[in-house]
Design an enzyme around this catalytic site. Structure first.
Site, PDB file in Angstrom:
ATOM      1  N   CYS A 148      32.680  35.966  36.413  1.00  0.00           N
ATOM      2  CA  CYS A 148      32.904  35.155  37.622  1.00  0.00           C
ATOM      3  C   CYS A 148      31.893  35.416  38.728  1.00  0.00           C
ATOM      4  O   CYS A 148      31.928  34.735  39.758  1.00  0.00           O
ATOM      5  CB  CYS A 148      34.317  35.387  38.148  1.00  0.00           C
ATOM      6  SG  CYS A 148      35.598  34.938  36.961  1.00  0.00           S
ATOM      7  N   CYS A 176      35.614  39.467  42.342  1.00  0.00           N
ATOM      8  CA  CYS A 176      35.881  40.245  41.133  1.00  0.00           C
ATOM      9  C   CYS A 176      35.333  39.475  39.938  1.00  0.00           C
ATOM     10  O   CYS A 176      35.001  38.288  40.044  1.00  0.00           O
ATOM     11  CB  CYS A 176      37.385  40.461  40.960  1.00  0.00           C
ATOM     12  SG  CYS A 176      38.321  38.926  40.736  1.00  0.00           S
TER      13      CYS A 176
END
Length: 473
Positions: free
Chosen positions: A137, A457
């Site tokens: 991500c 994250c």
């Protein structure tokens, strides 16, 4: 909404083994979440002998729920549209761009270097190098910082970075048995050899290998990890739903007020022009409360309503050395300053990247939490983002897991994701980082701040944080 969430956070119990070590104390956030705006520092983070790297502009095509208007396209189509939107917005000559870097997660096998294919499709010269990176991500974060490094090292003056994801169409493989048979069949020279191989195929060979948003090292989906993380930090279902509602409400307000300036229209071939994100859907606590757990059944707290949804989208950002930008007549939006990548346990701490990266990047930049005027954190799950806030506000967690003497503190909600976040705007894995950075720059300008902190994250137990400094107005 802020006061409601603050109240809920203050009264949450904390469970699990972590609680035994000291997290059972109440999460005192009244001072953190309701702190008055601190006086703005006037110093700059420029470093002697280091080139200033600036963001000139950043755009994204609308982020859409997978299976909607982008369903018949390929990833490079979306990336090409974002690049063309950036070219239209900035009027930067294509031949001025020295390098193009794109991030992606679920790779289309036909266009494994999607950066190159998108660049050619957008009309860039075949002499302009382009490569693709992947870091879950934070893939477009990696694309941006790769560009920052190239410029700081004097290798380039102008870099376009971005990210793309198309969850509407992901690769589905044959089983390994079938793949081996087909590859061997391709090498067979006689009809007898081919018939012999075909005769060995069994019904179970045809079972496909379906993709899953899961960790290779643990075989656990991020949703399961988010559920366990929420339980470990005592983040309740009510609190998660309340935070998700906050995200959608703020995103709808920002959309209605025209604050999402990075969105550029995209004429989808054979369909209408898409002009806005389609996942922003404020609901009600009552409706959200009716949904069943999505991962840990029947007792989990993570649901479809408090999770980011599978999203299609692409982004692009124009990064230059300050000297080059000014020489070309551009007024930059922001400086890209210090950044930090972190890694931690990919099982129990999979989604705690912001907790680990934030204090490190602040210390590297010589700033404190109170110096930051806007926070843009990636919202993978409501439980994940709230667990990070609790971890950041815990002296015990800082001392026992981070090797720190004390906590960094939690960002105040009145500065935190105030134009919505990934829960509402959408999360095309590889494209989110660029959205965070350009949103931070736009918020700094509108709200009169100087420093923004972007954090995210990533799968694999990794994370990223960056300081964005508003360009002098």
């Amino acid at each position: 909404m802020s006061s409601m969430l603050s109240s809920a956070l203050r009264n949450l119990p904390v469970s699990s083994a972590w609680a035994a070590g000291g997290l059972a104390r109440s999460f005192s956030c009244s001072s953190q979440f309701q702190t008055a705006v601190q006086p703005k520092t006037k110093k700059t983070l420029a470093k002697t002998g280091v080139k200033n790297v600036v963001v000139v502009e950043g755009v994204r095509i609308p982020f859409l729920q997978s299976g909607t208007s982008y369903a018949d396209l390929m990833p490079h189509d979306l990336a090409r549209a974002a690049l063309q939107g950036l070219l239209t917005r900035t009027s930067v000559p294509r031949d001025v761009v020295d390098y193009i870097v794109y991030g992606t997660v679920i790779q289309e096998v036909k266009t494994s270097n999607v950066a190159r294919e998108a660049a050619l499709g957008a009309g860039f010269s075949d002499k302009t190098p382009a490569h693709t990176v992947t870091m879950a991500c934070i893939s477009s974060n990696q694309a941006m910082t790769t560009g920052v490094g190239m410029i700081a090292a004097g290798q380039c003056d102008v870099v376009v970075a971005g990210g793309v994801e198309l969850m509407s169409d992901v690769p589905i493989r044959h089983s390994r048995k079938m793949r081996k048979t087909m590859l061997t069949l391709n090498r067979a020279k006689t009809l007898g050899q081919k018939l012999s191989l075909i005769s060995k195929i069994r019904p179970d060979y045809f079972a496909p290998e379906l993709p899953a948003v899961a960790e290779f090292s643990t075989s656990e989906t991020m949703g399961h990890s988010a559920d366990r993380l929420a339980a470990a930090f005592g983040v309740s279902r009510l609190e998660q739903d309340e935070y998700a509602l906050r995200s959608h409400t703020l995103a709808k307000k920002a959309q209605d007020e025209g604050l999402l300036q990075d969105v550029v229209p995209f004429k989808v071939p054979g369909k209408d022009t898409v002009t806005k994100d389609n996942g922003i859907r404020p609901s009600s606590m009552e409706q959200m409360g009716k949904l069943k757990p999505a991962f840990v059944k029947p007792y989990g707290t993570v649901t479809a309503a408090n999770s980011s949804f599978l999203t299609d989208g692409a982004s692009a950002i124009l990064i230059m050395s300050e000297e080059k930008a000014l020489a070309m007549g551009y007024k930059p939006k922001a400086y890209l300053r210090d950044f930090m990548y972190v890694s931690q346990d990919p099982k129990d701490q999979l989604l705690l990247g912001p907790t680990y990266a934030t204090p490190k990047v602040l210390e590297k930049a010589g700033l404190t939490l109170n110096d930051i005027d806007v926070f843009e954190f990636h919202e993978a799950f409501a439980g994940q983002i709230l667990a990070n806030l609790k971890a950041m506000d815990s002296d015990w967690f800082a001392q026992n897991y981070m090797g720190r003497k004390s906590k960094v503190g939690a960002p105040p909600l009145d500065k935190f994701n105030t134009w919505g976040g990934s829960l509402s705007l959408g999360h095309p894995f590889g494209a989110t980082g660029c959205r965070l950075v350009i949103t931070a720059a736009h918020r700094l300008k509108k709200e009169g701040g100087q420093y923004g902190l972007v954090a995210a994250c990533a799968a694999g137990g990794q994370g990223h944080a960056m300081i964005v400094e508003l360009y002098p107005q």
